[in-house]
Every structure is written in structure tokens, then in C-alpha cells.
Scaffold this active site. Structure first.
Site, PDB file in Angstrom:
ATOM      1  N   GLU A 182       0.839  -1.187   0.000  1.00  0.00           N
ATOM      2  CA  GLU A 182       0.000   0.000   0.000  1.00  0.00           C
ATOM      3  C   GLU A 182       0.881   1.247   0.000  1.00  0.00           C
ATOM      4  OE1 GLU A 182      -2.862   0.103   3.168  1.00  0.00           O
ATOM      5  OE2 GLU A 182      -3.485   2.147   2.696  1.00  0.00           O
TER       6      GLU A 182
ATOM      7  N   HIS B 163      -3.283   9.882  -1.615  1.00  0.00           N
ATOM      8  CA  HIS B 163      -3.976   8.944  -2.513  1.00  0.00           C
ATOM      9  C   HIS B 163      -3.788   9.332  -3.972  1.00  0.00           C
ATOM     10  CE1 HIS B 163      -6.396   6.319   0.204  1.00  0.00           C
ATOM     11  NE2 HIS B 163      -5.943   7.212   1.055  1.00  0.00           N
TER      12      HIS B 163
END
Lengths: 403, 403, 403, 403
Positions: free
Chosen positions: A91, A396
Site C-alpha cells: 500500500e 492517494h
């Protein structure tokens, strides 16, 4: 290959036969599987997860011992350390974020951690003919805890574990059932196997033999034990793993300079997030503890099926004189430093990096996990607390730009 | 090495510098890290999990399409297949047990699976001056869903994802807060990044610009979104991943011969386990779905931080004419066949083995996970349902004999 | 009349002045208010609820004593009785239904009831400067339970109740808070006032004086006490009222002839209803316990604000040799036979009818409530279990035909 | 008197026969029971609860209409009023406390209230042969909502209510069950009877006749409907009663002078109380809403069995420029101004006092309840927020001094 002929053993020929039958080669079969021959049945290949190492994470750790025979945790010392934390995940941004949280804490005096409970519970269930008999059985068990503790400790059978020590017994009668929560400590192992065997011994060797009531049916576990399914019982009280607390008091300066937000903004986020948790029926109040916990679990050979229960968390934020007090309570961190997946080479090496491999290390390890989890909570919250959560968006944005 | 000098890049020199600084070598550094250079920051080594392959798992799978513009799932076909399932874990007995459950189903006509919902939700929160303003904002949003769907779809900006399509908008006013659940579909990706970016666009580009009320603060996510923390909202309704159902009707013969128990015993276990779940405040009613889900997630590069939420499960057992009907509902299976951890070589290879790599495969994959999960539920339940749960004990006995 | 001049006293003139100011007369002012002069401030009139009496309800009741000093309940005898139950309500069909359930039980050997726990908890909270101090405080309290029990018992102050005896002390540290669950027994009173005063004494007189840590703030109750808000803690463990169990084993004949359904139909309903409860996030698994409990509470002067918590319930149904075993667990029935609303004439008279007025009657009363509650559960379930729930519909049809 | 001969009718002779048989006389039989002859079966006497009247409570109320055919609430106006609230209870201090909260609000500009949703749900369940059939049934129902709404509206049968209008239909498949949430509006009645009849009509007349799948069993209600048992579904979303919001912004001056505490103290209490609620598994976050709601329900003839569900509450407190913003959300306030217990003389009179008797008044009534509930929350919180919660103690001290 037909179902009937699927080889189930883990000798090199069987492994190779399965790989051939499936047309597997390259990366997934390149790793030497010999060390894993006892890990699982029908072993065929490997999964690889990249590991980042983040640190130093500054943390003042407690040292603990179990008091006999009741298994109360006694703190015998405290020491300040800096640890480097291995995180196995893919991630983007997670490692950098955890690092930033650790830096904010470092500039504010570091984390402090505490272990306040250690238990693992197997909840058996005796189905009786009536509530009356279930009540009688519960009374008998409530009155014989010391006897059962002694009886178990004195068993000579090999298959009964001397590591899994019975601490408390709690009963819960509903309908014709008497659920029995056998609470053990299991040393540095997580302990599901050993507590299962010992609970079986208690059920069949003690209860079914000595109780004044003959239950129709004894079930080793009937879902009151908290195994791999989050529940309020274990969220509130612990009892399935270590109950660990971590805290830090962030200075205004660290919040502003490292986290690029303000204490007021963080408190407003805490207000909205806490009430959002309540509104949606979350049991936890927290941001993203599972991200940190899963990453450490994957690196260190913990049981990944326990990510959900180990990530139950209760976080708080409160303004104090010195800045912002932040804390997290992990009621049931199911960690081990011996046994299970921790025995395999890669996992063991990452535990060693943490100074957490082998016996006598499990409370240390639990505290490191809690501190790292709080580090990520701090940083992710800070990103969310910026105006419009711009910094959270940016993180993000950067890592997701491909699509 | 000092904190300030810890290299954060992932070029070979930085990786090597970190390995040297930490004294790492051997297994954990032996794997080529080049393919993982973008996976996480401060990449330093690897974790390895052994993978078993279990099968065939017989399953009748549905084929699905999303209807535009509302994103309803339409079933376009059904097909019977046999799949081999990769399981990355070190829990002795798990693979054998899942295999046994699959065999029992195979002898009973196999599994059938259904996807009934597909959404991923980012729950933003607008903190207003008063409840009055929050109510006004909610009314505005409720009345402009079609406009916002269109507005988002027409954005030319690169960073706004065309994959993450807005489907529904739900508001929840509490105190001065207007929580806004932005529900998207994200194709074959899990989608947290893309929905985050699109929610940010909606918050800052639409709501803060066009709403009649100016919120004091827009927060991208304030815990009503179900991200990595189990909650009742997402357990009941889905909305964070795929809502998948799996079923099988086990014959008396299969229960007796393959599972070595009886339907009556399984029903009694179901009675005790369901009420035990309620008594302990579990949200799920199930046995051990997280074990299966974590093992498939680890093999196929899914986000391990989502094991807890993806394992929320509601299982049932009921006697029917043909035997025992067993089923499981996984309300929020957060799976992907593109993007994130699925892009890396090992994960991709295991997805390929399942016929689930790449675009157009995510509903297939979700169903395979559900069928495998039910296979393990069947077998683990059967072991527990034997007299005194003897077979469950035996499984733990064998694999835990070392201690 | 202006706000400032609203008379607040309860002398006849003030009461009359309020009635006049509001233009009240007729029914609501016809009842003599003199006996209620101390019941509440600004007394102005009366509410009347019609009472039906249903019976006999056949029940085998336990007799119980509290063992000193730990407050464990000891059963000293059991006796079979038939009681007539007063129900204050206006829900057509409820009384007839409860009566039918009692008849079904009567034909099947009657109800049996058990009290297994008796506690009432005030959960204070000490907000400290840090988690560290909260942990220290918790350790101190955990180690001084016997001292605090003695200290409280020896207080000479008039305002400290000798009825509210401290039994256990449990701590819960989260963030900088040390929540402290003071668990009391309060004799035949419900006890909220007396436990509040004694908890205040402990907080200010013992903890703030003797603890090694000086909390920033002591709060008498911070929501861990279970007061008037249902919670999992008190659903599972009890601790706010009496934990009572009731059971009956219905014969096939009674189910068929009195309840006009079958055991299979009831089991199918139980299956659907239990899973429906789980699916919707109910804590209780039951049908309509609140209807029975509210009706008895209203007749007997119990605190109606406690209807929700007292109605938390866990019901089960299981086929046994003799028919269908049905049971209910009421974990926290908050009942009194002295004090509060039980002192007023009407309430007292209805308690007398039950043989439950005054001292030494509270466990009897709790059991009668549980038996009556189970009677209604049985009958309402039977109506629902008929084909299409036709009988449940009919009951609603008849009483709702006006609209 | 023997069981068989217990007269069940409510003619004067039967009533008298029951009273004689039970030896009842004096207060409990003194009230004329004639008006209550249809209230319940086996009517025998009366319960009386003293009523205080508190006010004025200043509140700005919204006016609402239901938009056809979807039943969305539209606000058509707002008006400021002062109401006097009848409270039937015997809890000393409650009325005075609610009054104090109302005064604090009065000095701060009063309360403002909003109704945002109005539904009542009957959750039927169709048990099918398989998940496959349950999914097919769900698809059919999802596709025929408009048809079913029309079908029901056009029924000529007397027993089908024209007041209970079908608004939405939601399905939930788990195992072989298709739960169906029939969501109605029922005008000014609470509506359990009428929705039961209409759901029966839909189940037997539409679903069982027209669905492509023949369910094995139709159950009118299988616990997803939120009837008298608190559940997360109805806490979050409403759907069983009116969803009402109330707010006020308390000035520093009002907090200090009327409530005798400070905003900082109230915020600290809110912090501890919110986290205490989470820690103990409360669904609500609130102080004592059930006290206010039960008292108004008892005075106005509402269903006391709904006290628990109607008291589900989510309260917040936040510092704003003008002082302290306080608010409460009552997701499912189950109130009526016609039908059921509201028809009887005392209840009707108290509703009249509120200006809430009869048709077209139910939204007004719901808002008054919410404002009164918030008034009590404010004052009780203030007492608890004082140092050591001294003022909360004092209130309990004064009223409990007898014991």
C-alpha cells in the site's frame, strides 16, 4: 489431474507433481519450499510480500511478568528504546505515513506502552436437557475453579500442554446451554492449539467425569471464545491476546511542523470520526489500525486470519497542557514470538530485527505493534484533518495516478 | 544509522544501504526486489508465505454486469466449474480441512454462488454551524444526486478516475454534522484510491461550490465509510466490496462419509454457535471465515488490512428434504483482480491459476473466495460437531504436538 | 402564566394554581394527588392506565439469599406456585395472548425460574493527565477492593446507604481515562439513588484521598454503567438489575391444542427470527419481551425509563425428548419491591396481589416477571408460526378493525 | 377461583367478579373502568401515575407534509412556540431537572427541531428451498415495488388499511431466507396494527400469488422490523417511527448561571461519556433520554413497550462561536396522536395540553418530545459535569435521604 489423484504430501516429488499439473513455474515456484514442508498440506509454491523497514520508532516499553497462579501481569521495569519496524504490504504511502507519525512522536518525547492483560480463551459449550441442569453445571464449575486449575496442571499426558495454564473460568447460561470460558495464558505462543487441547482435556476428563449433571453434548468451542471474529466481549474486556495501551503527547510544534496541521483540526476530526463510528455501528473507534497490524503480522509470521480481531481498537485524543494527548487501546492483540508462523526463516529474521524473536519477548513485541499502530493513526489523522482533508487526498493522488 | 539519514528511496543503493545498516542478509534479502520498487517506501526485504493449492472446488458461478447508470448487478449467465484455490498460510490442517469441505460439497452437487451488490463507499463529513445547516445541506444533496453523478462523469481532470462511478449518495445528519456516503463502483479494482480522489473532487468541486450552506469543514472520511473497521452498517447492507452468497446442500451420505458426523450433530452445533455468537456480541455468525479469506488474500495480493472487514459473515444451516442446506453471506468482500497488490508477479500468477487475473474477473474471483470460505466452514463445523468435538481436538492435537 | 411565576411546590394551592392556569379539569384532575406529593415536582394531575389481571401463571420459583461479603446468590429452596399477573397497558390482545402462553405452559408442567446474579453498577470515571496515570490508578483500585468495601461499610454518615453494599470493582482504562465500575447490591430496592451516593462517597472520600495518582477530574457516571441505555456489556454479563432465567418444556399436545401450531413450525420461526435479529443488529434475540415487561412495570410502579434495559433478552427454542424446550434470559431486570414508585398506593396494591410487596420479595418478583415474559413469548411466537402467520394477523385484524 | 372459570369479558359483572375473586378494592378499583372496556382483556383495575407539568419549553417547530407517492417529508413552515410538557413518573428531581434544561435553552434562544424521516416497517420473511430461490424472489420484489404500492392502494377489502401506505421495499437474503422490509407511513397513528394487516395482504395476496418462486413459508415478521427491540439498523437509519433532531446553542452565560457549570466541563463530560458508551457497547450515545421519553409516553398514552426503541439516541456537544452547540438525534420515535392508548380520556387530555391531540399533529408531537428530551439531557449533563459530579450527587442525595 483428477480429484482422487491429487497428491497431498509435501515431499519434493509431490510438490513438483502439483506444480506440473497446474503449469506453475517461475517466481512462484522459485523459492525453496523445504523449510515450509510442515507449514501446510498440499504445499505448492510461495507468496512474496515486499517489506519496508521504518524507524526508528521511539518507545518506552514496560517489562512484565505473570504472577502465579492467577496470571496477573506485574510490571517489573520500564526502558526507553528505538525500534525499526518491518512492514510487509503493497500500500503505497503507508510506510511513509507511519514514519511521519513516529517522527512527530519522537519530537514530542516518544511513545509509552503498557500491557494490562494477557489471556486466550476457548469457550466450550455444554448443551444440557434444561436450563435447570445448565444452571447446576454452572454452579459446579464456578465452585471448582481452583480444583480444575490444579487438575490440569498435574496431568501427565503428553498431549496436554504445560504452557497453557488455566487462569479463570467463567460460565454463561442461556437456554439449555452452559457456555464455559476457559481463560488461559500460553507463554510466548499465541496458543490456539495448546488451549484447544487443554480445553478438550478439561471438558472430557474433568467436567464430563465429575460434574453432577451429565450434559447431552460437549462442544469445544461455540463462538463465545472470540476466535477470529470481532465481538464486543473481547473488544471491551480483552481475553483473546494481549491488551495493550500506547500513548503519546504531541507538542503543538510537532503537530504543526511534522504533521502540518493543528491540534484544533485534529480534535475536530476526532469529534466527527468518533460520532461517525457510532453512527455506522463500528465497534472500534479508530482510523486505520488494521493497516499497520496487517503489515507487521505479514512480516513476522503472525496468523493473518487474526488481523480483524487484533485490530479492534479504541483511540482517543484530548487536549492537555503539553499539547495533544493521543492514545490507543488494542484489547486483543494476538501475537506470538514462538510457534506457528514465527518459526519460519523470513518471519524469524524480521522478529530478530525487532529484538522480539523467541522466548520472553511477546510482551515486548505486543508493545512495539501498539506503538507502530499509534504512529500510523497519528499521521493518517493528520492528513485527514487538513482543510478538506487535502493532504489525505494528495497521498492517494500520488499513489493512484496510474488510473 | 541516524534517524535523519535513513534513506527513503527504493533505488538499489538505498535498499542495500538499509539492509547493511540493519545487518540483514540471507533469506529476507535474497529475493529480487526490483519488481516491488513502487510497492512501498523504504523497501528493504521480503516476507514469504508458503502456498498450498486445494482443489478442485466445484462451483456454479454467476456472470454479472453492471447496469448503467444505477449500477445494479444483472446476472447474464451461470456456469459450472472446478477451481483450484491457492492458500498462503502456515496453519497446519487448514488446507486439508478446506479440501474436505470441498469434497463433501462435490459429492452433494457442488457450491452455487451469487453476487448481489457491488459498491465501495467513501463517507465524507461536512461539519456545519448547526443542525439546521446540516439538515439544509442534506436536503440539497438528496435532491442533486443525478446532477452530481453527471458532474463527476464529465470532469476532464486527469486525477479524477473514470473507473470510480458515483452510484448513490446517502446523508446522515447527527449534531452539526452532515455525513455523506458517496457510493461508487470501481470496476475490477478494489478502489480506495480512486474513490478517495473522486470524493475529494465532489467535496471541494461540487459541494463546497454549489451547496446553499457553507460547511465549516469538509472531511474526506469520518468513519461512516466502513474502511478496514467492521461495522454493522456494512455487515448488514454491504457497500464496501462485493456482497456474495454461497450455498450447498449436503447429502446425508456426504455428511456421514466425508465429514464423519451427522446432520443432527451439525444442527446442534449451529444452535449453540449461533447463540454463542449473540451472547458474546459477535456481529458475524460463522465459524472461521477469516482463515480462508486471509489465506486467499495473502496469495493473491489483496489488501491484508481488509481481512477483518472482508471476513464479516453470516452463515446458516437448515435441514431440507435433500439434506442439510448450508450457506454463507459475505456482505463486503473487498477484492480486486487489477491494481494494488494484484499487480506484483507472485500475486498475479496465483490469480491466473484461478482464472481471475485482470479485467472482467472480479465477480468470478469474489465467488471463488465465497465458495472456498464455505468449504472451510463446512469442514471445521463438522470436526467441531463430533462427540466432544473430538475431531476438532484431533486436528489441533496433531499439528500442535511439539508443545 | 409567566415562566418566572410557575409555582413549583406541591401544596394543594400550588397544584390547583397550575391546574387552573392550564385549564385542566375532569378526569386528569379528579384523582386525589395527596399521596403523590413527594413523587415529582410541579405535580399537576394524573395518568391512568387500565390493568388486566392474567392467571394463574404456574411457576416453580427459587428462593435466594446473598452470601456475605461477596454477594453471590445462593438458592435456599424452590416452590411451585400459581400467580395472577397485573398488566397495565392498552394493547388489545396482549393480555389474552399472555394468558394463552401461560395455559400452554400449565399443560406442560409450568415454568421454572432462576436468579443467577444481582448487581447494580455505577460507573465513575477518573480523567487523568495520561494513560500512564490512569493505569497506575487502575492498579491501585484493583489492589484495594477489600479495603474499599470495608471503608464504605464503616462510614457513619447518614447520607451513605447501608443497603448499597460494594461487591466488586472493575477498572477499564482507555486513553487518559480510568473508568471504574462500582458494583453494588441494594436489597429489595432498585437502588439508583443509594448507589449514586455511595459511589460519590468512594470517589471523593476514598479514591481522591488515597490513590497515588491525582485525577484531573472525577465523574460519577460516564456511560459504562448501563443506566437506561441498552449495552452489550450488560446484555451479556448482567450487572444492572437481576439476571433471571425462565424455562418451560412444551408438550406436542399443548403446542397443538392450546397454541394451534406445531413444534416444527415454531422451530422454523426461531430459525428465521434468530437470523433476522442478527441481520438487523439487534442485541436481543426475542419476540416481544418489552410488551410484557412494560405492562408489569406500569402496574407495579417500576421505573418506566428502564423498560428498554430491562427488556434486553436472549430467548432460545430447542427440540428435546419431551417436546419443545423454550427459555429466556433477562440479564438485567431492574425491579424493586420497596422504594421509588413502588411506595404509592396503586402500585403497592398490585405488588401485593403478586405476593411481592415489601422487603424480601425482590427475587420472587423478578422471577414472576420472567415467567410472564416467557408466557407472552410463547404465545406470540405461536401466532407468528402459523402458516403465513395467519393467527398473528388475525389478532391484529380484530383489534385494529376500526381503521 | 379456578383457571377454567376466570371470566375473560369486560362487562361490569365480569370485572367485578375478578375484583372480588382477587380481593381487590380501594384505590385500584375506584376509578371508573367503563372507558377502558376495549383497552385490554380481563380488565380488572387501574394504575395511576402522577403527572407534573413542566414549562414553558421554548421550541421552534417545523411543519411537515408527506410527498406522494414516495413519502418524502417536506418542510412547509417553521414556527416558534412555548409548550408545557406533561411528565408521568415518580422519579424525584426529573421534572425539576428538565425544567432547568428548558430555562437554559430559553435564555439561549430556545430549541430548534426537525423531522427528517417517517416510516414504520414490518419485516416479513420468506423461507425458500435454497439461496438461489431466495435471490430470485428478492430480484422479483426489487423490480415490482411500484406495482406492489399500487396493488395495495387499490385493495377494496375493509381490513386493509388505507392509512398504511407502502413506500419502499427492501430485501435481505441470508441463507435460504428472503427477508422483506415493507416500509409504510401510517399517518398520525403509530401503526403496528395497520401495517401488520397490510403486510399480510402483500405477503399472501401479492407475493405468494405472483412471485416466480414459491416460498416454503411466509412469516409476517422475523425480527428485521425493529419492533420493540433496539437494533443498529433502526438506530442508524430510522424506519420505525419518526427520525427527529433537536438542537440548541447554549450561551456561556446560561451554562454558568442556570446550569452552574462551564462549557469546558461539559465538553470533558462529553468526552468521557462518549468513550464510555463505546467501551461498554452502548448503541446510543446519550445520558438519560429514556427518562424523559418514558414520562411523556406514560402521560400521553403511547405504547410503553416502545420506550426502549424510541429512546435510541445520538447526542453531541461541540463548542461554537456562540457557546456550546448541543443536539440529539432520535432515529425512531414511535409516537401517535390518534389510535391506541391515545384515545383514552386521560391520555387525550394531556395531548390536548400539548396541542397535539388528533389528526395532523404527530410531527408536532414528535418534535416536542425531542425538545423535552434534549432539555433533560442538558440539565442532567450539567449536574454530572460539576466537580466530582457534586450536583448530580446532591440531586440524588436530596431525593434519596430516607434510606
Amino acid at each position: 489431474m483428477e480429484l482422487k489423484r491429487w497428491p497431498r504430501k509435501n515431499d519434493p516429488e509431490s510438490i513438483r507433481a502439483r506444480q506440473d499439473a497446474l503449469g506453475l513455474n517461475g517466481d512462484v515456484t522459485a523459492i525453496d519450499l523445504a523449510p515450509f514442508a510442515n507449514a501446510n498440506e498440499m504445499l505448492t509454491g510461495a507468496a512474496v510480500v515486499p517489506v519496508s523497514v521504518v524507524g526508528p520508532v521511539p518507545v518506552e516499553l514496560g517489562e512484565y511478568e505473570l504472577e502465579e497462579p492467577f496470571g496477573r501481569l506485574v510490571e517489573t521495569g520500564r526502558a526507553r528504546e528505538e525500534v525499526c519496524v518491518p512492514l510487509a504490504h503493497t500500500e503505497g504511502g503507508l510506510s511513509a505515513s507511519l514514519y511521519r507519525g513516529a517522527r512527530a512522536a519522537a519530537e514530542s518525547g516518544g511513545f509509552r506502552t503498557y500491557v494490562i492483560r494477557d489471556r486466550i480463551t476457548r469457550a466450550s459449550c455444554f448443551v444440557c436437557k434444561s436450563t435447570e441442569e445448565a444452571v447446576q453445571l454452572a454452579r459446579f464449575l464456578d465452585a471448582h475453579v481452583a480444583e480444575m486449575r490444579r487438575w490440569l496442571a498435574e496431568r501427565p499426558e503428553d498431549w496436554i500442554s504445560s504452557y497453557a495454564k488455566l487462569r479463570e473460568v467463567e460460565t454463561h447460561v442461556v437456554g439449555p446451554m452452559c457456555h464455559v470460558m476457559w481463560a488461559f495464558t500460553t507463554g510466548d505462543a499465541c496458543g490456539p492449539n495448546m488451549m484447544t487441547r487443554n480445553a478438550y482435556a478439561l471438558n472430557t476428563g474433568y467436567v464430563m467425569e465429575h460434574a453432577p449433571v451429565k450434559a447431552e453434548r460437549a462442544i469445544l468451542e461455540a463462538n463465545m471464545g472470540g476466535d477470529k471474529k470481532p465481538s464486543h466481549r473481547y473488544f471491551e474486556r480483552g481475553g483473546h491476546g494481549k491488551t495493550v495501551l500506547a500513548e503519546a503527547t504531541l507538542t503543538d510544534e510537532a503537530v504543526r511542523r511534522v504533521l502540518r496541521t493543528t491540534i484544533d483540526d485534529l480534535l475536530d476530526l476526532s469529534f466527527a470520526g468518533t460520532h461517525g463510528a457510532v453512527a455506522s455501528g463500528m465497534q472500534s473507534v479508530a482510523f486505520t489500525p488494521a493497516s499497520a497490524i496487517a503489515a507487521i503480522f505479514a512480516a513476522t509470521g503472525q496468523d493473518l486470519g487474526m488481523v480483524g480481531t487484533s485490530s479492534m481498537a479504541h483511540g482517543t485524543g484530548r487536549r492537555v497542557e503539553a499539547g495533544l494527548h493521543v492514545a490507543i487501546r488494542l484489547p486483543g492483540l494476538e501475537v506470538a514470538t514462538v510457534g506457528g508462523g514465527t518459526s519460519y526463516p523470513h518471519a524469524r529474521r524480521w522478529l530478530e530485527l525487532l529484538g522480539c524473536a523467541g522466548s520472553g519477548k511477546v510482551y515486548r513485541f505486543a508493545q512495539v505493534v501498539a506503538a507502530a499502530t499509534l504512529a500510523l493513526e497519528i499521521s493518517a489523522s493528520a492528513a485527514m484533518a487538513t482543510s478538506g482533508s487535502e493532504n489525505f487526498f494528495r497521498a492517494h493522488h500520488e499513489r493512484g495516478s496510474a488510473r
